[in-house]
Design a protein around this motif. Structure first.
Motif, PDB file in Angstrom:
ATOM      1  N   ASP A  41      -9.072  -8.363  -4.345  1.00 17.75           N
ATOM      2  CA  ASP A  41      -8.540  -7.539  -5.432  1.00 17.75           C
ATOM      3  C   ASP A  41      -8.359  -6.058  -5.119  1.00 17.75           C
ATOM      4  OD1 ASP A  41      -8.287  -9.690  -7.131  1.00 17.75           O
ATOM      5  OD2 ASP A  41     -10.285  -9.428  -7.987  1.00 17.75           O
ATOM      6  N   GLY A  42      -9.129  -5.481  -4.245  1.00 16.21           N
ATOM      7  CA  GLY A  42      -9.050  -4.052  -3.985  1.00 16.21           C
ATOM      8  C   GLY A  42      -7.880  -3.617  -3.120  1.00 16.21           C
ATOM      9  N   PHE A  43      -7.054  -4.576  -2.697  1.00 13.02           N
ATOM     10  CA  PHE A  43      -5.934  -4.286  -1.805  1.00 13.02           C
ATOM     11  C   PHE A  43      -4.672  -4.957  -2.323  1.00 13.02           C
ATOM     12  CE2 PHE A  43      -9.790  -3.807   0.552  1.00 13.02           C
ATOM     13  CZ  PHE A  43      -9.576  -2.673   1.311  1.00 13.02           C
ATOM     14  N   GLU A  44      -3.508  -4.452  -1.893  1.00 11.31           N
ATOM     15  CA  GLU A  44      -2.247  -5.071  -2.259  1.00 11.31           C
ATOM     16  C   GLU A  44      -1.353  -5.191  -1.035  1.00 11.31           C
ATOM     17  OE1 GLU A  44      -0.464  -2.684  -5.295  1.00 11.31           O
ATOM     18  OE2 GLU A  44      -0.608  -0.858  -4.129  1.00 11.31           O
ATOM     19  N   MET A  45      -0.395  -6.094  -1.128  1.00  9.04           N
ATOM     20  CA  MET A  45       0.482  -6.384  -0.001  1.00  9.04           C
ATOM     21  C   MET A  45       1.887  -5.892  -0.288  1.00  9.04           C
ATOM     22  SD  MET A  45       1.777 -10.093   1.327  1.00  9.04           S
ATOM     23  CE  MET A  45       2.945 -10.236  -0.005  1.00  9.04           C
ATOM     24  N   GLY A  62      -4.311   4.168  -2.000  1.00 13.57           N
ATOM     25  CA  GLY A  62      -2.953   4.006  -1.505  1.00 13.57           C
ATOM     26  C   GLY A  62      -2.782   4.067   0.000  1.00 13.57           C
ATOM     27  N   THR A  63      -3.888   4.155   0.740  1.00 19.07           N
ATOM     28  CA  THR A  63      -3.811   4.233   2.203  1.00 19.07           C
ATOM     29  C   THR A  63      -3.414   2.893   2.816  1.00 19.07           C
ATOM     30  OG1 THR A  63      -5.501   5.957   2.252  1.00 19.07           O
ATOM     31  CG2 THR A  63      -5.140   4.754   4.309  1.00 19.07           C
ATOM     32  N   ALA A  64      -2.434   2.928   3.721  1.00 17.77           N
ATOM     33  CA  ALA A  64      -2.054   1.727   4.463  1.00 17.77           C
ATOM     34  C   ALA A  64      -3.184   1.386   5.425  1.00 17.77           C
ATOM     35  CB  ALA A  64      -0.762   1.962   5.237  1.00 17.77           C
ATOM     36  N   GLN A  65      -3.495   0.103   5.504  1.00 20.27           N
ATOM     37  CA  GLN A  65      -4.590  -0.346   6.353  1.00 20.27           C
ATOM     38  C   GLN A  65      -4.106  -0.540   7.789  1.00 20.27           C
ATOM     39  OE1 GLN A  65      -7.779  -0.402   4.771  1.00 20.27           O
ATOM     40  NE2 GLN A  65      -6.300   0.688   3.538  1.00 20.27           N
TER      41      GLN A  65
END
Length: 73
Positions: A41-45, A62-65
């Motif tokens: 849940d803490g991330f989006e694609m 909003g940081t890209a992983q």
């Protein structure tokens, strides 16, 4: 015969330390390309481009992983 494998990747945002995981799936039928199966849940694609992994970003800041190398089971 198609052979599929799954592996889990731990995610830790380098900016805010949000933690989670992504589950990837790859198949020999598609030349070993991997696809995102689940994401915590803490991330989006963001949608993948042909031949590339989808971009994963932190929902909190909003940081890209950073991209991880595939490690199969």
């Amino acid at each position: 015969m198609e052979k599929a494998s799954q592996f889990m990747e731990e995610l830790v945002c380098p900016s805010c330390a949000q933690q989670g995981h992504a589950t990837w799936e790859s198949s020999t039928k598609e030349g070993g390309l991997r696809h995102l199966a689940t994401l915590s849940d803490g991330f989006e694609m963001w949608p993948e481009r042909k031949g590339e992994d989808p971009k994963i970003t932190c929902k909190q800041c909003g940081t890209a992983q950073p991209e991880q190398k595939a490690v199969g089971n």
